[in-house]
Scaffold this motif. Structure first.
Motif, PDB file in Angstrom:
ATOM      1  N   TRP A 289      53.254  25.790  49.093  1.00  0.00           N
ATOM      2  CA  TRP A 289      51.806  25.970  49.100  1.00  0.00           C
ATOM      3  C   TRP A 289      51.365  26.727  50.345  1.00  0.00           C
ATOM      4  O   TRP A 289      52.070  26.746  51.347  1.00  0.00           O
ATOM      5  CB  TRP A 289      51.103  24.617  49.039  1.00  0.00           C
ATOM      6  CG  TRP A 289      51.252  23.955  47.705  1.00  0.00           C
ATOM      7  CD1 TRP A 289      52.159  22.999  47.355  1.00  0.00           C
ATOM      8  CD2 TRP A 289      50.491  24.224  46.527  1.00  0.00           C
ATOM      9  NE1 TRP A 289      52.015  22.646  46.042  1.00  0.00           N
ATOM     10  CE2 TRP A 289      50.991  23.374  45.498  1.00  0.00           C
ATOM     11  CE3 TRP A 289      49.431  25.080  46.235  1.00  0.00           C
ATOM     12  CZ2 TRP A 289      50.467  23.377  44.215  1.00  0.00           C
ATOM     13  CZ3 TRP A 289      48.906  25.082  44.944  1.00  0.00           C
ATOM     14  CH2 TRP A 289      49.418  24.234  43.958  1.00  0.00           C
ATOM     15  N   ILE A 290      50.202  27.337  50.253  1.00  0.00           N
ATOM     16  CA  ILE A 290      49.683  28.091  51.390  1.00  0.00           C
ATOM     17  C   ILE A 290      49.362  27.127  52.539  1.00  0.00           C
ATOM     18  O   ILE A 290      48.962  25.984  52.317  1.00  0.00           O
ATOM     19  CB  ILE A 290      48.421  28.882  51.008  1.00  0.00           C
ATOM     20  CG1 ILE A 290      47.383  27.971  50.337  1.00  0.00           C
ATOM     21  CG2 ILE A 290      48.774  30.040  50.101  1.00  0.00           C
ATOM     22  CD1 ILE A 290      46.103  28.685  49.974  1.00  0.00           C
ATOM     23  N   ALA A 291      49.546  27.606  53.755  1.00  0.00           N
ATOM     24  CA  ALA A 291      49.291  26.785  54.936  1.00  0.00           C
ATOM     25  C   ALA A 291      47.785  26.622  55.151  1.00  0.00           C
ATOM     26  O   ALA A 291      46.982  27.483  54.748  1.00  0.00           O
ATOM     27  CB  ALA A 291      49.931  27.433  56.165  1.00  0.00           C
ATOM     28  N   ALA A 292      47.418  25.539  55.805  1.00  0.00           N
ATOM     29  CA  ALA A 292      46.000  25.244  56.042  1.00  0.00           C
ATOM     30  C   ALA A 292      45.253  26.364  56.757  1.00  0.00           C
ATOM     31  O   ALA A 292      44.094  26.657  56.412  1.00  0.00           O
ATOM     32  CB  ALA A 292      45.880  23.938  56.827  1.00  0.00           C
ATOM     33  N   PRO A 293      45.867  27.048  57.761  1.00  0.00           N
ATOM     34  CA  PRO A 293      45.126  28.126  58.438  1.00  0.00           C
ATOM     35  C   PRO A 293      44.745  29.290  57.528  1.00  0.00           C
ATOM     36  O   PRO A 293      43.858  30.071  57.870  1.00  0.00           O
ATOM     37  CB  PRO A 293      46.112  28.593  59.524  1.00  0.00           C
ATOM     38  CG  PRO A 293      46.999  27.420  59.768  1.00  0.00           C
ATOM     39  CD  PRO A 293      47.151  26.767  58.432  1.00  0.00           C
ATOM     40  N   VAL A 294      45.414  29.400  56.377  1.00  0.00           N
ATOM     41  CA  VAL A 294      45.120  30.499  55.447  1.00  0.00           C
ATOM     42  C   VAL A 294      43.909  30.187  54.565  1.00  0.00           C
ATOM     43  O   VAL A 294      43.252  31.084  54.050  1.00  0.00           O
ATOM     44  CB  VAL A 294      46.355  30.801  54.571  1.00  0.00           C
ATOM     45  CG1 VAL A 294      46.095  31.938  53.603  1.00  0.00           C
ATOM     46  CG2 VAL A 294      47.564  31.132  55.440  1.00  0.00           C
ATOM     47  N   LEU A 295      43.592  28.896  54.431  1.00  0.00           N
ATOM     48  CA  LEU A 295      42.532  28.474  53.509  1.00  0.00           C
ATOM     49  C   LEU A 295      41.169  29.106  53.801  1.00  0.00           C
ATOM     50  O   LEU A 295      40.429  29.418  52.848  1.00  0.00           O
ATOM     51  CB  LEU A 295      42.415  26.950  53.522  1.00  0.00           C
ATOM     52  CG  LEU A 295      43.603  26.203  52.896  1.00  0.00           C
ATOM     53  CD1 LEU A 295      43.418  24.693  53.033  1.00  0.00           C
ATOM     54  CD2 LEU A 295      43.769  26.589  51.426  1.00  0.00           C
ATOM     55  N   PRO A 296      40.768  29.319  55.058  1.00  0.00           N
ATOM     56  CA  PRO A 296      39.480  30.006  55.278  1.00  0.00           C
ATOM     57  C   PRO A 296      39.422  31.392  54.644  1.00  0.00           C
ATOM     58  O   PRO A 296      38.358  31.824  54.195  1.00  0.00           O
ATOM     59  CB  PRO A 296      39.396  30.091  56.810  1.00  0.00           C
ATOM     60  CG  PRO A 296      40.205  28.938  57.289  1.00  0.00           C
ATOM     61  CD  PRO A 296      41.340  28.828  56.322  1.00  0.00           C
ATOM     62  N   GLY A 297      40.558  32.090  54.602  1.00  0.00           N
ATOM     63  CA  GLY A 297      40.589  33.394  53.944  1.00  0.00           C
ATOM     64  C   GLY A 297      40.344  33.275  52.453  1.00  0.00           C
ATOM     65  O   GLY A 297      39.611  34.073  51.860  1.00  0.00           O
ATOM     66  N   VAL A 298      40.965  32.258  51.831  1.00  0.00           N
ATOM     67  CA  VAL A 298      40.742  32.005  50.405  1.00  0.00           C
ATOM     68  C   VAL A 298      39.271  31.682  50.167  1.00  0.00           C
ATOM     69  O   VAL A 298      38.635  32.210  49.242  1.00  0.00           O
ATOM     70  CB  VAL A 298      41.626  30.852  49.907  1.00  0.00           C
ATOM     71  CG1 VAL A 298      41.328  30.532  48.448  1.00  0.00           C
ATOM     72  CG2 VAL A 298      43.103  31.177  50.104  1.00  0.00           C
TER      73      VAL A 298
END
Length: 314
Positions: A289-298
């Protein structure tokens, strides 16, 4: 009817607002399906890539897609002699599409996929500029702001929230080649609107696929001849059928459908959603799964698209 399809829609009268809005929402729904189908090709294509040359795969996908769409068009009586009144339109749009894929292949020989994906984020902005020149569509400051937010979110996902990698991005030969390819893709969108003459979506898609397949087959001729087709594993044929039907025949139909109902820049903005969808699909496939720091980009990408959907079309 042809004038309505070629030119940007005029501002609706008060009584027409609801039907126009419903038509626009169908365009947004078509592009959401488009982005989902395209994103699914990355994982499947990645599994098939070790067994077949990508140029041969792309040429064959266009050929299969043209055959399927052509059969459907004949069965539904969608092909008419009048559709070929201006036959030069199809080699133009099909050639642009084929050039995009050819230059993507060449760019990937010289640059890594992350850099290529980063270059793609320029496409909606180029589409907005070309749509102004080709069909007179203007981009408001609000739409531009939403596009920039979506682009920022997509870049954050592409570079996996690594600011150092983002700042180290360098436009080399591979990226420059793909930038030209993206320019072709950006021009394709408004030209679809400009070239519409009232023919059915099936007819336009069929002739476009024929032209794209012919151009790509010329480029891929050595790879096509060198491929041992009977020896290919099932995963390649699965990927080939998905790419031919899901991400060639259906997506081109959806792209044309949405282009006749939405401003070109909004149509291309859905490309920003693809990296996030790929990340989610990779997680569902058990690839992490994508890492938490990437979630703002999503979140930024999704918010920007919701913002675009909420705007009045124009």
């Amino acid at each position: 009817m042809s004038a309505r399809l070629r030119n940007p829609p005029a501002a609706p009268m008060p009584g027409q607002a609801a039907p126009v809005r419903r038509d626009a929402m169908r365009g947004h729904a078509a592009m959401l399906v488009f982005a989902t189908l395209i994103s699914g090709s990355f994982s499947l294509g990645g599994m098939a890539a070790p067994f077949i040359d990508p140029a041969a795969l792309t040429a064959m996908r266009f050929v299969i897609a043209a055959a399927v769409i052509g059969a459907a068009a004949v069965a539904m009586g969608a092909l008419r002699r009048a559709d070929l009144a201006s036959p030069w339109r199809y080699p133009v749009v099909g050639g642009l599409l084929a050039t995009y894929f050819v230059l993507m292949f060449e760019g990937l020989r010289l640059a890594d996929p992350v850099s290529i994906a980063a270059v793609f984020t320029m496409t909606p902005l180029m589409t907005a500029g070309l749509a102004r020149l080709v069909v007179g569509q203007r981009v408001t400051a609000t739409v531009l702001a939403a596009l920039l937010l979506a682009a920022a979110g997509a870049l954050w996902v592409i570079f996996r929230a690594d600011l150092d990698r983002l700042l180290a991005f360098d436009l080399g030969a591979g990226e420059a080649l793909f930038l030209v390819g993206c320019l072709c893709h950006a021009l394709y969108i408004p030209l679809v609107r400009r070239f519409a003459r009232g023919e059915s979506g099936l007819a336009f898609t069929f002739w476009t696929l024929c032209a794209a397949g012919a151009v790509t087959a010329v480029y891929a001729a050595p790879a096509l001849a060198a491929t041992d087709w009977p020896a290919l594993p099932p995963v390649v044929w699965t990927a080939l059928l998905y790419l031919a039907l899901g991400t060639s025949a259906v997506t081109l139909f959806l792209l044309r459908y949405a282009t006749l109902r939405l401003p070109s820049a909004k149509v291309m903005a859905y490309g920003y959603l693809i990296p996030s969808l790929v990340a989610v699909e990779e997680g569902l496939l058990g690839h992490g799964w994508i890492a938490a720091p990437v979630l703002p980009g999503v979140a930024a990408t999704v918010a920007a698209l919701v913002w675009l959907v909420a705007m009045r079309e124009g």
